[in-house]
Scaffold this motif. Structure first.
Motif, PDB file in Angstrom:
ATOM      1  N   HIS A 114       0.940  -1.100   0.144  1.00  0.00           N
ATOM      2  CA  HIS A 114       0.051  -0.028  -0.148  1.00  0.00           C
ATOM      3  C   HIS A 114       0.755   1.279  -0.016  1.00  0.00           C
ATOM      4  CE1 HIS A 114      -3.092   2.890   2.403  1.00  0.00           C
ATOM      5  NE2 HIS A 114      -3.301   2.693   1.296  1.00  0.00           N
ATOM      6  N   ALA A 167     -12.659  -1.653  -2.821  1.00  0.00           N
ATOM      7  CA  ALA A 167     -12.180  -2.681  -3.567  1.00  0.00           C
ATOM      8  C   ALA A 167     -12.202  -1.657  -5.038  1.00  0.00           C
ATOM      9  CB  ALA A 167     -12.942  -3.844  -3.596  1.00  0.00           C
ATOM     10  N   GLN A 202      -9.628   0.614  -6.724  1.00  0.00           N
ATOM     11  CA  GLN A 202      -8.500   0.189  -7.081  1.00  0.00           C
ATOM     12  C   GLN A 202      -8.631  -0.219  -8.654  1.00  0.00           C
ATOM     13  OE1 GLN A 202      -5.632   0.038  -5.256  1.00  0.00           O
ATOM     14  NE2 GLN A 202      -6.890   1.032  -3.580  1.00  0.00           N
ATOM     15  N   ASN A 223      -6.538  -4.519  -9.349  1.00  0.00           N
ATOM     16  CA  ASN A 223      -7.461  -5.872  -8.714  1.00  0.00           C
ATOM     17  C   ASN A 223      -8.587  -6.388  -9.326  1.00  0.00           C
ATOM     18  OD1 ASN A 223      -9.091  -3.664  -8.141  1.00  0.00           O
ATOM     19  ND2 ASN A 223      -9.637  -4.211  -6.143  1.00  0.00           N
ATOM     20  N   ILE A 255      -9.961  -6.202  -2.186  1.00  0.00           N
ATOM     21  CA  ILE A 255      -9.139  -5.618  -1.368  1.00  0.00           C
ATOM     22  C   ILE A 255      -8.900  -6.198   0.052  1.00  0.00           C
ATOM     23  CG2 ILE A 255     -10.385  -3.660  -0.499  1.00  0.00           C
ATOM     24  CD1 ILE A 255      -7.803  -2.031  -0.750  1.00  0.00           C
TER      25      ILE A 255
END
Length: 692
Positions: free
Chosen positions: A103, A583, A586, A589, A607
């Protein structure tokens, strides 16, 4: 310092096997080879990019000769100089690829490198698991690990409790009176595994080069954009059919509704004076009637150029009031930056060398065959590059001083890339929070290199990717092939682009495209009128009829909402889901899953809890019927490990749009009616007892 290699006749000098390196030879490979480090952009020519809050995959291919185990760790240095270390795990089988997720929470210049090593404990564990049960070299095997434990126990960097554990084990495993099975069990216990995972028992440390990671502010990679023409908002039609233009004051009345839909950025087309020479009429026609406002992209007139505001809209001071009102509602203003001029722009008289003069003495106007833009003169960047650079920088600084921090750049692919590399670097050196969006629907190499040289965001080919197969390839590429430098802004429509899918797909198509754009990419956008299903095209084109670029288009949003014809409530739910689910913040992902229907697209976003503010994992599954004319029934086939569950797990999902809930597993029946709810956006419920 440059690396040199001894050469003979232009080739590396031959050597006998085992011969020492010649003087001056510098090996390019370490003792433990580390190759294909990622993220990287063009071999390190430009820094890889991220945004604050992004979760980044880091890794490399790591291997060695023979059969001994190797390991790898990431060393990550933040802008303040603090270093963190992260263990890498092998991904795949037989490809020697190691990866970890990390991160990056703060904006600034980050650095990273990969440390590779001979994993001495892992090598021993593998050998011991075979030899000890078979009774082969048992005491020699324990003698090896006893020595490893002694060395690890003497490591001053290791926590005291681990040092004590390993010191005790060094004696324990060497005691031949203790059964071999007991010694093996203790030497491979969870406590030992934890100790060696955090700080491996290793040798032959090898390091990659340091690599740069440019982390920009969150809005560079995450946000929902809305576009409207200020002159249309509040425009009033008079008795003779002409309009009184809207102003910044009337446009401000629309701000609460845009904010209520959950948008973060309000993009304004050019707000500057518009030329009168060769002004275009409705639908880009050459016939101009009194009152036709002309294209905002035909910049410049008697009232000024790029540093002026169209008198109908107001003044620069009134723009700043409008901007402040937007910011109070959580909306950031993005301003159009179009380096071109109308024939009436002050540049044309003051700097004729900035344009291309044709053999007949006329100035070349813009063309995108078959389209012609006689009202716009492109800039010739080669006649006076220093002068043009200075003026462009002056204009940007002017609007930055007025509070603008986002610029949507018109047609950057028609200007030299070295100009963009210079001006973005110059502006960002002064103002690291300024963001540039490239409106570049062009060839892949050009579009992608614009991102590499500095553009924080880019328009994409999303408009022309509509089938399941097209979308799978497109989205997977965005998430996994170009994410180190290319940030997609998935605008669902623009004033110039109305794809046949929207023209003929009706309301279902509009909902499908919005749902995919809002969930597949952290950044997406809507041009005003999309929520009203404005889907009538000018015959033979991909443009809306009565294009707002050439005329006023006041809209009655409230009436459409009251009548139930607007999909603004649906868009609001999409943006609400985005705000509630980390989530969806992003890009990297996204994972594609399977369905048994050629028109049902399936992907997930996930995530882990270690990267969220709440400490809870967040996973979503999107199931979209991309055929807007049908009802589809099929089986969705999920790899549940992609969103943090164990194979065979059952779990509950809830639809973010309808609120319906189901118990799901790896294989699930779905029925999607394009005419009602064509897309499931399913949040995954994680049991508090489950480790994800």
């Amino acid at each position: 310092m440059a690396k040199t290699v001894a050469k003979t006749s232009g080739r590396a000098a031959p050597k006998r096997a085992g011969a020492p390196a010649e003087p001056g030879f510098i090996p390019t490979i370490g003792r433990i080879p580390i190759v294909d480090v990622f993220p990287q952009v063009s071999g390190g020519r430009w820094p890889a990019k991220a945004f604050a809050g992004e979760v980044i995959p880091f890794g490399a291919t790591v291997f060695r000769e023979g059969h001994d185990a190797v390991g790898a760790r990431l060393e990550l240095v933040d802008p303040a100089g603090a270093t963190s270390s992260h263990g890498l795990r092998m991904i795949g089988t037989g490809i020697d690829r190691f990866q970890t997720l990390a991160h990056v929470p703060t904006q600034g210049a980050w650095r990273f490198r990969i440390r590779a090593f001979s994993d001495d404990y892992a090598t021993w564990e593998h050998n011991a698991s075979i030899k000890v049960p078979a009774g082969i070299d048992v005491e020699l095997t324990f003698a090896i690990v006893s020595k490893l434990f002694l060395v690890a126990g003497a490591d001053a960097e290791r926590p005291a409790e681990e040092r004590a554990l390993l010191d005790d084990l060094a004696l324990f495993v060497a005691d031949e009176a203790i059964p071999a099975a007991d010694r093996l069990e203790q030497a491979t216990s969870p406590a030992v595994q934890h100790a060696v995972e955090n700080r491996p028992i290793a040798s032959l440390d090898t390091f990659s080069d340091w690599h740069e990671l440019k982390v920009e502010r969150e809005r560079a990679g995450y946000g929902a954009w809305y576009e409207f023409f200020p002159r249309s908002v509040g425009a009033v039609q008079k008795a003779d059919g002409t309009f009184t233009s809207g102003t910044f004051r009337t446009a401000a009345r629309r701000l609460p509704a845009v904010a209520a839909m959950g948008f973060d950025v309000l993009y304004l087309p050019p707000i500057h004076p518009i030329g009168k020479a060769f002004r275009k009429g409705p639908n880009n026609s050459l016939t101009v009637e009194p009152g036709d406002p002309g294209s905002p992209w035909a910049i410049g007139g008697a009232a000024g150029g790029h540093d002026a505001v169209h008198p109908d809209l107001g003044t620069v001071a009134q723009f700043t009031i409008f901007r402040a009102a937007a910011e109070k509602l959580g909306l950031e203003i993005a301003l159009d930056f179009a380096l071109q001029a109308s024939p009436d722009h002050p540049w044309v008289k003051e700097h004729p060398e900035w344009f291309t003069t044709l053999p007949d003495g006329s100035i070349a106007y813009a063309e995108n065959p078959p389209k012609k833009y006689q009202d716009i003169y492109p800039i010739n960047f080669d006649n006076d590059p220093a002068g043009i650079r200075a003026e462009a920088l002056r204009i940007l600084r002017f609007w930055i001083a007025a509070g603008v921090r986002i610029f949507r750049v018109d047609n950057p692919h028609t200007k030299p890339l070295d100009f963009w590399e210079w001006i973005i670097a110059t502006v960002n050196a002064e103002h690291p929070d300024v963001i540039f969006l490239a409106e570049a629907f062009t060839r892949p190499a050009l579009m992608q290199t614009l991102a590499k040289v500095g553009f924080q965001q880019s328009y994409t080919y999303f408009t022309w990717r509509n089938s399941k197969e097209e979308l799978e390839e497109f989205l997977d590429s965005l998430a996994h092939e170009t994410a180190a430098f290319f940030r997609p802004n998935l605008f669902v429509n623009t004033p110039d682009i109305l794809h046949a899918y929207l023209q003929f797909g009706g309301r279902p198509a509009y909902k499908i495209r919005a749902a995919i754009a809002a969930t597949a990419s952290p950044t997406w956008g809507v041009y005003s009128g999309y929520e009203l299903i404005e889907n009538v095209a000018r015959p033979g084109s991909e443009e809306n009829i009565d294009n707002e670029k050439y005329e006023y288009r006041p809209r009655d949003f409230e009436a459409a909402t009251a009548a139930g014809t607007s999909i603004a409530p649906y868009i609001t739910l999409l943006n609400k889901a985005r705000s509630e689910h980390p989530a969806l913040h992003q890009l990297r992902n996204l994972d594609i899953h399977a369905s048994d229907d050629d028109s049902v697209l399936v992907y997930s976003k996930y995530i882990a809890g270690e990267f969220t503010e709440t400490g809870q994992p967040d996973g979503l599954i999107v199931v979209a019927n991309v055929d807007p004319w049908s009802v589809r029934e099929t089986t969705v086939r999920l790899d549940v490990t992609k969103f943090g569950l164990e194979p065979g797990a059952q779990f509950r999902v809830t639809d973010a749009i309808t609120g319906a809930s189901w118990l799901w597993g790896a294989d699930n029946y779905v029925r999607l009616n394009a005419f009602t709810e064509p897309v499931h956006i399913l949040s995954v419920h994680y049991s508090p007892r489950r480790t994800c």
